[in-house]
Design a protein around this motif. Sequence first.
Motif, mmCIF file in Angstrom:
data_model
loop_
_atom_site.group_PDB
_atom_site.id
_atom_site.type_symbol
_atom_site.label_atom_id
_atom_site.label_comp_id
_atom_site.label_asym_id
_atom_site.label_seq_id
_atom_site.Cartn_x
_atom_site.Cartn_y
_atom_site.Cartn_z
ATOM 1 N N THR A 170 0.916 -1.198 0.006
ATOM 2 C CA THR A 170 -0.011 -0.164 0.093
ATOM 3 C C THR A 170 0.891 1.307 0.056
ATOM 4 O OG1 THR A 170 -1.724 -1.211 1.500
ATOM 5 C CG2 THR A 170 -1.662 1.181 1.214
ATOM 6 N N THR A 171 0.485 2.124 -0.712
ATOM 7 C CA THR A 171 1.058 3.592 -0.615
ATOM 8 C C THR A 171 0.400 4.499 0.139
ATOM 9 O OG1 THR A 171 -0.122 4.384 -2.318
ATOM 10 C CG2 THR A 171 1.941 3.253 -3.124
ATOM 11 N N GLU A 189 -2.741 5.811 -1.118
ATOM 12 C CA GLU A 189 -4.052 4.780 -1.075
ATOM 13 C C GLU A 189 -4.307 4.552 0.169
ATOM 14 O OE1 GLU A 189 -2.213 1.322 -2.622
ATOM 15 O OE2 GLU A 189 -2.145 2.008 -4.583
ATOM 16 N N ARG A 235 -6.530 7.639 0.963
ATOM 17 C CA ARG A 235 -7.850 7.244 0.045
ATOM 18 C C ARG A 235 -8.771 6.553 1.041
ATOM 19 N NH1 ARG A 235 -9.684 3.659 -2.325
ATOM 20 N NH2 ARG A 235 -7.669 2.782 -2.713
ATOM 21 N N ARG A 236 -8.150 5.544 1.507
ATOM 22 C CA ARG A 236 -9.077 4.404 2.162
ATOM 23 C C ARG A 236 -9.949 5.232 3.398
ATOM 24 N NH1 ARG A 236 -5.550 -0.640 3.008
ATOM 25 N NH2 ARG A 236 -7.392 -1.125 4.387
ATOM 26 N N ASP A 239 -0.346 -2.126 6.267
ATOM 27 C CA ASP A 239 -0.913 -0.961 6.322
ATOM 28 C C ASP A 239 -0.798 -0.385 7.574
ATOM 29 O OD1 ASP A 239 -2.290 -1.230 3.949
ATOM 30 O OD2 ASP A 239 -4.071 -1.910 4.746
#
Length: 104
Positions: free
Chosen positions: A2-3, A6, A9-10, A27
């Motif tokens: 995961t960046t 990202e 955004r989540r 994460d």
Amino acid sequence: MTTPAELYRRFSEKIERRKTLTLSADDLDLFVAMGGYDALSKAAAEWARNLAEDRIAVRKAEREEAMEKAYRAQYPRPHPDPEVEAACRRAWEACQPKRRPRFD
């Protein structure tokens, strides 16, 4: 993997929709590496400090009210000179027994 974009955004989507968010181990590592854990820790410490300061203020106000009530029970009529009254009050308070701290 995961960046940061990202993960952000989540988080944003879940916050907007008021939904739960499940994080994988990767994460969580990213969250900690981005400083999220530090920010959470700082916010929790500030919250706890504010609670403690509020409790201290309440106890102080209660003590001052109790001292005023006890003083007025013993000396119901204040002295006409405010400076003399203040000096009498300070002397009376200095002679009162100190409360020991409670460790509940």
